[in-house]
Design a protein around this motif. Structure first.
Motif, PDB file in Angstrom:
ATOM      1  N   SER A 125      -8.276 -24.023  13.744  1.00 38.39           N
ATOM      2  CA  SER A 125      -7.420 -25.047  13.138  1.00 38.39           C
ATOM      3  C   SER A 125      -6.113 -25.216  13.899  1.00 38.39           C
ATOM      4  O   SER A 125      -5.568 -26.308  13.968  1.00 38.39           O
ATOM      5  N   GLY A 126      -5.595 -24.122  14.454  1.00 36.00           N
ATOM      6  CA  GLY A 126      -4.303 -24.160  15.121  1.00 36.00           C
ATOM      7  C   GLY A 126      -3.137 -24.005  14.175  1.00 36.00           C
ATOM      8  O   GLY A 126      -2.005 -23.764  14.593  1.00 36.00           O
ATOM      9  N   ALA A 127      -3.401 -24.137  12.889  1.00 37.96           N
ATOM     10  CA  ALA A 127      -2.370 -23.964  11.860  1.00 37.96           C
ATOM     11  C   ALA A 127      -3.036 -23.401  10.608  1.00 37.96           C
ATOM     12  O   ALA A 127      -2.802 -23.862   9.502  1.00 37.96           O
ATOM     13  N   GLY A 128      -3.902 -22.413  10.805  1.00 33.82           N
ATOM     14  CA  GLY A 128      -4.615 -21.807   9.681  1.00 33.82           C
ATOM     15  C   GLY A 128      -3.685 -21.011   8.787  1.00 33.82           C
ATOM     16  O   GLY A 128      -2.697 -20.440   9.242  1.00 33.82           O
ATOM     17  N   ARG A 129      -4.023 -20.995   7.504  1.00 38.44           N
ATOM     18  CA  ARG A 129      -3.191 -20.289   6.539  1.00 38.44           C
ATOM     19  C   ARG A 129      -4.056 -19.398   5.648  1.00 38.44           C
ATOM     20  O   ARG A 129      -5.122 -19.816   5.191  1.00 38.44           O
ATOM     21  N   VAL A 130      -3.561 -18.177   5.414  1.00 36.59           N
ATOM     22  CA  VAL A 130      -4.157 -17.281   4.430  1.00 36.59           C
ATOM     23  C   VAL A 130      -3.104 -16.998   3.379  1.00 36.59           C
ATOM     24  O   VAL A 130      -2.001 -16.520   3.700  1.00 36.59           O
ATOM     25  N   VAL A 131      -3.407 -17.325   2.144  1.00 34.88           N
ATOM     26  CA  VAL A 131      -2.510 -17.041   1.024  1.00 34.88           C
ATOM     27  C   VAL A 131      -3.220 -16.074   0.094  1.00 34.88           C
ATOM     28  O   VAL A 131      -4.288 -16.384  -0.440  1.00 34.88           O
ATOM     29  N   ASN A 132      -2.647 -14.905  -0.067  1.00 35.28           N
ATOM     30  CA  ASN A 132      -3.192 -13.899  -0.976  1.00 35.28           C
ATOM     31  C   ASN A 132      -2.333 -13.837  -2.234  1.00 35.28           C
ATOM     32  O   ASN A 132      -1.113 -13.656  -2.141  1.00 35.28           O
ATOM     33  N   ILE A 133      -2.966 -14.007  -3.382  1.00 35.05           N
ATOM     34  CA  ILE A 133      -2.221 -13.913  -4.637  1.00 35.05           C
ATOM     35  C   ILE A 133      -2.060 -12.435  -4.973  1.00 35.05           C
ATOM     36  O   ILE A 133      -2.973 -11.788  -5.476  1.00 35.05           O
ATOM     37  N   ALA A 134      -0.888 -11.925  -4.651  1.00 33.29           N
ATOM     38  CA  ALA A 134      -0.575 -10.519  -4.913  1.00 33.29           C
ATOM     39  C   ALA A 134       0.125 -10.427  -6.274  1.00 33.29           C
ATOM     40  O   ALA A 134      -0.408 -10.914  -7.266  1.00 33.29           O
ATOM     41  N   SER A 135       1.301  -9.861  -6.324  1.00 35.84           N
ATOM     42  CA  SER A 135       2.003  -9.660  -7.589  1.00 35.84           C
ATOM     43  C   SER A 135       3.318  -8.968  -7.278  1.00 35.84           C
ATOM     44  O   SER A 135       3.476  -8.361  -6.211  1.00 35.84           O
ATOM     45  N   THR A 136       4.263  -9.037  -8.216  1.00 32.61           N
ATOM     46  CA  THR A 136       5.434  -8.172  -8.074  1.00 32.61           C
ATOM     47  C   THR A 136       5.004  -6.707  -8.089  1.00 32.61           C
ATOM     48  O   THR A 136       5.705  -5.842  -7.570  1.00 32.61           O
ATOM     49  N   ASP A 137       3.815  -6.425  -8.661  1.00 32.22           N
ATOM     50  CA  ASP A 137       3.302  -5.049  -8.634  1.00 32.22           C
ATOM     51  C   ASP A 137       2.899  -4.617  -7.233  1.00 32.22           C
ATOM     52  O   ASP A 137       2.641  -3.433  -7.000  1.00 32.22           O
ATOM     53  N   SER A 138       2.841  -5.547  -6.287  1.00 32.94           N
ATOM     54  CA  SER A 138       2.574  -5.171  -4.901  1.00 32.94           C
ATOM     55  C   SER A 138       3.841  -4.731  -4.186  1.00 32.94           C
ATOM     56  O   SER A 138       3.786  -4.295  -3.027  1.00 32.94           O
ATOM     57  N   LYS A 139       4.979  -4.816  -4.886  1.00 34.52           N
ATOM     58  CA  LYS A 139       6.271  -4.491  -4.285  1.00 34.52           C
ATOM     59  C   LYS A 139       6.884  -3.209  -4.810  1.00 34.52           C
ATOM     60  O   LYS A 139       7.826  -2.683  -4.229  1.00 34.52           O
ATOM     61  N   ARG A 140       6.369  -2.714  -5.939  1.00 32.71           N
ATOM     62  CA  ARG A 140       6.939  -1.510  -6.550  1.00 32.71           C
ATOM     63  C   ARG A 140       6.005  -1.026  -7.645  1.00 32.71           C
ATOM     64  O   ARG A 140       5.047  -1.689  -8.005  1.00 32.71           O
ATOM     65  N   TYR A 141       6.298   0.162  -8.196  1.00 25.40           N
ATOM     66  CA  TYR A 141       5.570   0.637  -9.371  1.00 25.40           C
ATOM     67  C   TYR A 141       6.537   0.650 -10.547  1.00 25.40           C
ATOM     68  O   TYR A 141       7.671   1.105 -10.428  1.00 25.40           O
ATOM     69  N   ARG A 142       6.083   0.139 -11.665  1.00 25.00           N
ATOM     70  CA  ARG A 142       6.900   0.113 -12.884  1.00 25.00           C
ATOM     71  C   ARG A 142       6.172   0.889 -13.968  1.00 25.00           C
ATOM     72  O   ARG A 142       4.973   0.679 -14.206  1.00 25.00           O
ATOM     73  N   GLY A 143       6.851   1.831 -14.604  1.00 24.18           N
ATOM     74  CA  GLY A 143       6.248   2.690 -15.610  1.00 24.18           C
ATOM     75  C   GLY A 143       5.514   1.917 -16.684  1.00 24.18           C
ATOM     76  O   GLY A 143       5.983   0.874 -17.152  1.00 24.18           O
ATOM     77  N   GLY A 144       4.334   2.394 -17.055  1.00 23.87           N
ATOM     78  CA  GLY A 144       3.549   1.776 -18.103  1.00 23.87           C
ATOM     79  C   GLY A 144       2.540   0.769 -17.603  1.00 23.87           C
ATOM     80  O   GLY A 144       1.739   0.250 -18.377  1.00 23.87           O
ATOM     81  N   THR A 145       2.568   0.467 -16.310  1.00 24.23           N
ATOM     82  CA  THR A 145       1.595  -0.465 -15.747  1.00 24.23           C
ATOM     83  C   THR A 145       0.388   0.299 -15.216  1.00 24.23           C
ATOM     84  O   THR A 145       0.397   1.525 -15.132  1.00 24.23           O
ATOM     85  N   SER A 146      -0.635  -0.427 -14.844  1.00 25.95           N
ATOM     86  CA  SER A 146      -1.869   0.182 -14.353  1.00 25.95           C
ATOM     87  C   SER A 146      -1.676   0.705 -12.936  1.00 25.95           C
ATOM     88  O   SER A 146      -1.383  -0.058 -12.017  1.00 25.95           O
ATOM     89  N   VAL A 147      -1.858   2.015 -12.771  1.00 26.43           N
ATOM     90  CA  VAL A 147      -1.749   2.612 -11.438  1.00 26.43           C
ATOM     91  C   VAL A 147      -2.778   1.990 -10.503  1.00 26.43           C
ATOM     92  O   VAL A 147      -2.488   1.654  -9.350  1.00 26.43           O
ATOM     93  N   GLY A 148      -3.997   1.812 -11.009  1.00 23.88           N
ATOM     94  CA  GLY A 148      -5.052   1.235 -10.189  1.00 23.88           C
ATOM     95  C   GLY A 148      -4.732  -0.174  -9.723  1.00 23.88           C
ATOM     96  O   GLY A 148      -4.968  -0.534  -8.564  1.00 23.88           O
ATOM     97  N   TYR A 149      -4.194  -0.995 -10.613  1.00 21.91           N
ATOM     98  CA  TYR A 149      -3.849  -2.373 -10.272  1.00 21.91           C
ATOM     99  C   TYR A 149      -2.748  -2.410  -9.220  1.00 21.91           C
ATOM    100  O   TYR A 149      -2.815  -3.187  -8.260  1.00 21.91           O
ATOM    101  N   VAL A 150      -1.742  -1.560  -9.385  1.00 15.11           N
ATOM    102  CA  VAL A 150      -0.656  -1.499  -8.407  1.00 15.11           C
ATOM    103  C   VAL A 150      -1.187  -1.086  -7.040  1.00 15.11           C
ATOM    104  O   VAL A 150      -0.808  -1.647  -6.002  1.00 15.11           O
ATOM    105  N   MET A 151      -2.100  -0.114  -7.021  1.00 17.39           N
ATOM    106  CA  MET A 151      -2.683   0.342  -5.757  1.00 17.39           C
ATOM    107  C   MET A 151      -3.354  -0.795  -5.000  1.00 17.39           C
ATOM    108  O   MET A 151      -3.124  -0.984  -3.801  1.00 17.39           O
ATOM    109  N   VAL A 152      -4.185  -1.569  -5.695  1.00 14.62           N
ATOM    110  CA  VAL A 152      -4.938  -2.607  -4.983  1.00 14.62           C
ATOM    111  C   VAL A 152      -4.047  -3.775  -4.585  1.00 14.62           C
ATOM    112  O   VAL A 152      -4.280  -4.416  -3.547  1.00 14.62           O
ATOM    113  N   LYS A 153      -3.021  -4.062  -5.374  1.00 14.49           N
ATOM    114  CA  LYS A 153      -2.120  -5.144  -4.992  1.00 14.49           C
ATOM    115  C   LYS A 153      -1.263  -4.747  -3.785  1.00 14.49           C
ATOM    116  O   LYS A 153      -0.937  -5.591  -2.936  1.00 14.49           O
ATOM    117  N   HIS A 154      -0.895  -3.464  -3.682  1.00 18.61           N
ATOM    118  CA  HIS A 154      -0.232  -3.003  -2.464  1.00 18.61           C
ATOM    119  C   HIS A 154      -1.156  -3.170  -1.261  1.00 18.61           C
ATOM    120  O   HIS A 154      -0.720  -3.567  -0.175  1.00 18.61           O
TER     121      HIS A 154
END
Length: 234
Positions: A125-154
């Motif tokens: 394409s010459g201007a191809g784009r990949v957009v991955n829908i991550a999460s704020t959970d991909s930026k840090r861990y917050r107590g009470g959230t799913s450890v597994g979900y945070v792992m995969v979003k990272h």
């Protein structure tokens, strides 16, 4: 006409992304498990293919079907994802193993396969784009959230950085969209999540995707964070 592939486009955020990109003039290739969900969306410029994120061959088959129909792929939006609550203390070992396997299969391995399959076309394409829908959970861990979900979003966030290096010279750019809580069925019934009134709408996040895809190669956006709460560093 530019062509975008959008996974998980049958409802919620994926459908909002597809609708927004359609309004912006993109031709669409929608990957969904249930084709009936997008029967009302198919047209001369919108196709739908059965795509199950847990079925490995579906990734290449969907890319091949898109090329057969449109002859090109300019953007890949990895939106399909699941949330399972996995931590160190709750549930049985067997439950945790299965939930972790599902999280990695859908949220990491499926996007990896799709990027591998689509990358030659995105480079062309010459201007191809990949957009991955991550999460704020991909930026840090917050107590009470799913450890597994945070792992995969990272992991998904790291994959976004990797694809930028894989196709940079050919004009491929990757962005991790990192939203806070979105008002979709994904959060239904989960305790401690952001109140409904304070969540992002799917349409807001879809506009974020549209903005990223509208930027030229000279304006690379590695990540796009939209938090729903005040946090230090986010």
């Amino acid at each position: 006409m530019r062509v975008a592939m959008v996974s998980g486009a049958g409802r919620g955020l994926g459908r909002a992304i597809a609708e927004h990109l359609g309004q912006q003039g993109w031709a669409l290739s929608l990957g969904v498990r249930d084709l009936s969900q997008v029967a009302d969306m198919t047209s001369e410029t919108t196709m739908a293919t059965r795509f199950d994120a847990q079925c490995a061959p579906d990734a290449q088959a969907w890319v091949d079907a898109t090329i057969a129909r449109f002859g090109r792929v300019d953007a890949l939006v990895n939106n399909a994802g699941i949330l399972r609550f996995v931590d160190f203390e709750q549930g049985t070992d067997a439950d945790c193993e299965q939930d972790l396997d599902d999280l990695w299969a859908v949220n990491v391995k499926a996007p990896f396969r799709l990027i591998r399959a689509a990358l030659p076309h995105l480079k062309a394409s010459g201007a191809g784009r990949v957009v991955n829908i991550a999460s704020t959970d991909s930026k840090r861990y917050r107590g009470g959230t799913s450890v597994g979900y945070v792992m995969v979003k990272h992991a998904l966030h790291a994959m976004t950085q990797a694809v930028r290096f894989a196709g940079w010279d050919e004009g491929v750019r990757g962005t991790a969209i990192c939203p806070g809580a979105i008002d979709t069925d994904l959060l239904a019934g989960l305790p401690g999540v952001t109140p409904k009134a304070d969540r992002l709408t799917p349409q807001t996040v879809a506009q974020m995707v549209g903005f990223v895809l509208s930027m030229p190669n000279q304006a690379s956006i590695p990540e796009f964070i939209a938090n729903t709460r005040l946090e230090s560093g986010l």
